[in-house]
Design a protein around this motif. Structure first.
Motif, PDB file in Angstrom:
ATOM      1  N   THR A 121      16.780  47.378   9.857  1.00  0.00           N
ATOM      2  CA  THR A 121      15.543  47.137   9.106  1.00  0.00           C
ATOM      3  C   THR A 121      14.446  48.117   9.516  1.00  0.00           C
ATOM      4  OG1 THR A 121      14.593  45.468  10.621  1.00  0.00           O
ATOM      5  CG2 THR A 121      16.093  44.675   8.900  1.00  0.00           C
ATOM      6  N   SER A 137      10.587  43.336   6.479  1.00  0.00           N
ATOM      7  CA  SER A 137      11.927  42.816   6.225  1.00  0.00           C
ATOM      8  C   SER A 137      12.062  41.395   6.747  1.00  0.00           C
ATOM      9  CB  SER A 137      12.976  43.721   6.873  1.00  0.00           C
ATOM     10  OG  SER A 137      12.955  45.008   6.291  1.00  0.00           O
ATOM     11  N   PRO A 151      14.844  42.230  -3.728  1.00  0.00           N
ATOM     12  CA  PRO A 151      16.065  42.300  -2.921  1.00  0.00           C
ATOM     13  C   PRO A 151      17.340  42.373  -3.759  1.00  0.00           C
ATOM     14  CG  PRO A 151      14.718  40.372  -2.337  1.00  0.00           C
ATOM     15  CD  PRO A 151      14.186  40.915  -3.626  1.00  0.00           C
ATOM     16  N   GLU A 210      17.008  45.230   3.808  1.00  0.00           N
ATOM     17  CA  GLU A 210      17.198  43.818   4.070  1.00  0.00           C
ATOM     18  C   GLU A 210      18.032  43.676   5.346  1.00  0.00           C
ATOM     19  OE1 GLU A 210      19.824  40.202   3.306  1.00  0.00           O
ATOM     20  OE2 GLU A 210      20.362  42.315   3.321  1.00  0.00           O
ATOM     21  N   VAL A 252      16.293  47.206  -0.424  1.00  0.00           N
ATOM     22  CA  VAL A 252      15.347  46.382  -1.171  1.00  0.00           C
ATOM     23  C   VAL A 252      14.363  47.332  -1.839  1.00  0.00           C
ATOM     24  CG1 VAL A 252      13.539  44.630  -1.033  1.00  0.00           C
ATOM     25  CG2 VAL A 252      15.548  44.451   0.441  1.00  0.00           C
TER      26      VAL A 252
END
Length: 458
Positions: free
Chosen positions: A177, A235, A263, A283, A289
């Motif tokens: 992330t 995230s 997402p 994500e 995303v």
């Protein structure tokens, strides 16, 4: 008395540093907050004081572990992004934590893109607009080029969440992330570091990736704990929504920026989307995303000051305003297409044309909504989305929410709120490692805005 099973979460923002204990029902049972003065880096620019932060994390953890009323089952971390802590071969911090707002030298930027394929190609492949130090990979390139002695000292450069993990576990890890958040490090097409990372040898100072939904075991004072690798805050804040809703949705996270997160959209970014300030977050399972950004919260702050001064009202007068459909303009001639990188048309409007504060404020939100609709539409595409959730400040604003419902008549529009969503998301990401209960269904509070009746429905 039986101790309460909890997870400990460090949630580090630019301004507020928070520590939470969260029970198995995802209720916050303890919260502590601290603020630190900034220091300066070796160039004299302001930056986070990593020594103060380090000491606070260690002291907070030692204090909490000594409390008998809580049974700490796990730990995790969420922090702001685009920030590296550099660790030398002796396990010591090797340099300052660079501020992502620090300016990036033009000559170095030009050299980088000329060498590695150009701005458009790298931006598209890494899903990252050109943002200077906000592209944290560029911070590492800068050190290699401008501070080679420091670069030689670095064993690993850890994103800030993984530095906090290092303080607890002593291990060196990276997290997808953080890597995937507008760093220009990750090639979203290859699902690997970008070629430039290998060509420059940057990969050698990036620690192995640890899965965001897994936990490692760490022994502290003779006691074993399950510890997550840490998450990027944007995230992390998305996780409660992913855990609560299976049908496709868009989350508009509002604050200084209004970020529309989808997402369920893994379509590659186009050059046009990048030019309109689209990017990709990652994500926590490693899925892209797609997101679009609008600087609407900043504009709202500026223009409400202007309106308040003109009508001699308090700065927060807008908080008292209800939605009035009669103030909504029906003409669209003034709402010509504007760049999403610009502010809305309202800054050019003459406030003397409005009879009242309320009328002017409705016009401000309507002008912002023109761009909000365009920004959010960029990430909808053919993803089957039928719901829009809004969290943050605008979610509490009935004028904004009613106009959003009008702008998207074929969608269900909800104001949504999760208490401390970033911390809750960090706890949820490793739920199965510390929590024996099922995930509760009431974490998110929703208020539905119905277009047909021009009213809020509780």
């Amino acid at each position: 008395m039986k101790s309460v099973p909890v997870i400990a979460i460090f949630d580090i923002g630019k301004t507020n540093k928070k520590f939470f204990l969260i029970d198995e029902y995802y209720k916050i049972v303890l919260e502590r907050t601290a603020n630190f003065k900034e220091t300066v880096d070796d160039d004299g620019d302001p930056c986070e004081d990593i020594d103060l932060l380090t000491n606070w994390v260690k002291e907070s953890l030692a204090d909490i572990l000594s409390l008998k009323k809580f049974d700490i089952k796990g730990l995790n971390f969420s922090t702001y992004g685009a920030s590296f802590v550099h660790i030398d071969h002796d396990g010591k911090v090797a340099g300052p934590l660079c501020n992502y707002l620090k300016s990036f030298p033009d000559e170095l930027k030009n050299e980088f893109y000329a060498t590695h394929g150009g701005e458009e190609a790298i931006s598209r492949e890494t899903a990252s607009p050109v943002l200077g130090n906000l592209n944290s990979g560029m911070q590492l390139y800068r050190i290699k080029r401008k501070k080679p002695e420091l670069f030689k000292k670095i064993k690993y450069s850890l994103h800030l969440p993984q530095y906090l993990n290092f303080l607890v576990t002593g291990g060196y890890y990276s997290d997808i992330t953080s890597i995937g958040c507008h760093t220009q490090l990750w090639d979203f097409v290859k699902n690997d570091y970008h070629d430039w990372v290998y060509k420059e040898g940057i990969d050698k100072i990036l620690a192995p990736v640890f899965p965001s939904d897994k936990a490692m075991d760490a022994v502290i004072n003779g006691q074993e704990y399950h510890v997550g690798a840490g998450l990027h805050d944007s995230s992390s804040a998305l996780i409660p929504y992913l855990a609560s809703f299976s049908e496709p949705f868009i989350l508009i996270s509002t604050g200084t920026w209004c970020i529309s997160l989808n997402p369920f959209n893994d379509n590659p970014l186009t050059a046009d989307e990048l030019n309109k300030d689209c990017l990709c977050y990652m994500e926590y399972h490693g899925k892209p995303v797609k997101a679009s950004r609008l600087f609407a919260g900043n504009e709202h702050e500026q223009q409400t000051k202007r309106i308040a001064e003109h009508f001699n009202k308090p700065l927060d007068q807008y908080k008292k305003i209800k939605y009035h459909a009669e103030y909504v303009r029906t003409d669209s001639a003034d709402n010509s297409d504007r760049s999403l990188m610009q502010q809305s048309l309202f800054g050019e409007r003459d406030l003397s044309q409005f009879a009242s504060y309320d009328e002017a404020y409705h016009c401000l939100i309507q002008d912002i909504m023109v761009q909000q609709k365009a920004s959010t539409t960029l990430v909808i595409q053919n993803t089957g989305v039928k719901r829009i959730f809004v969290d943050g400040g605008f979610g509490k604003n009935p004028v904004y929410m009613n106009m959003l419902a009008t702008a998207f008549p074929n969608f269900e529009v909800f104001a949504a709120s999760v208490a401390q969503a970033t911390a809750i998301g960090a706890a949820l990401s490793i739920h199965k490692h510390w929590n024996t209960k099922t995930i509760p269904g009431d974490m998110i509070e929703l208020k539905y805005y119905a277009l047909a009746h021009k009213m809020e429905v509780e």
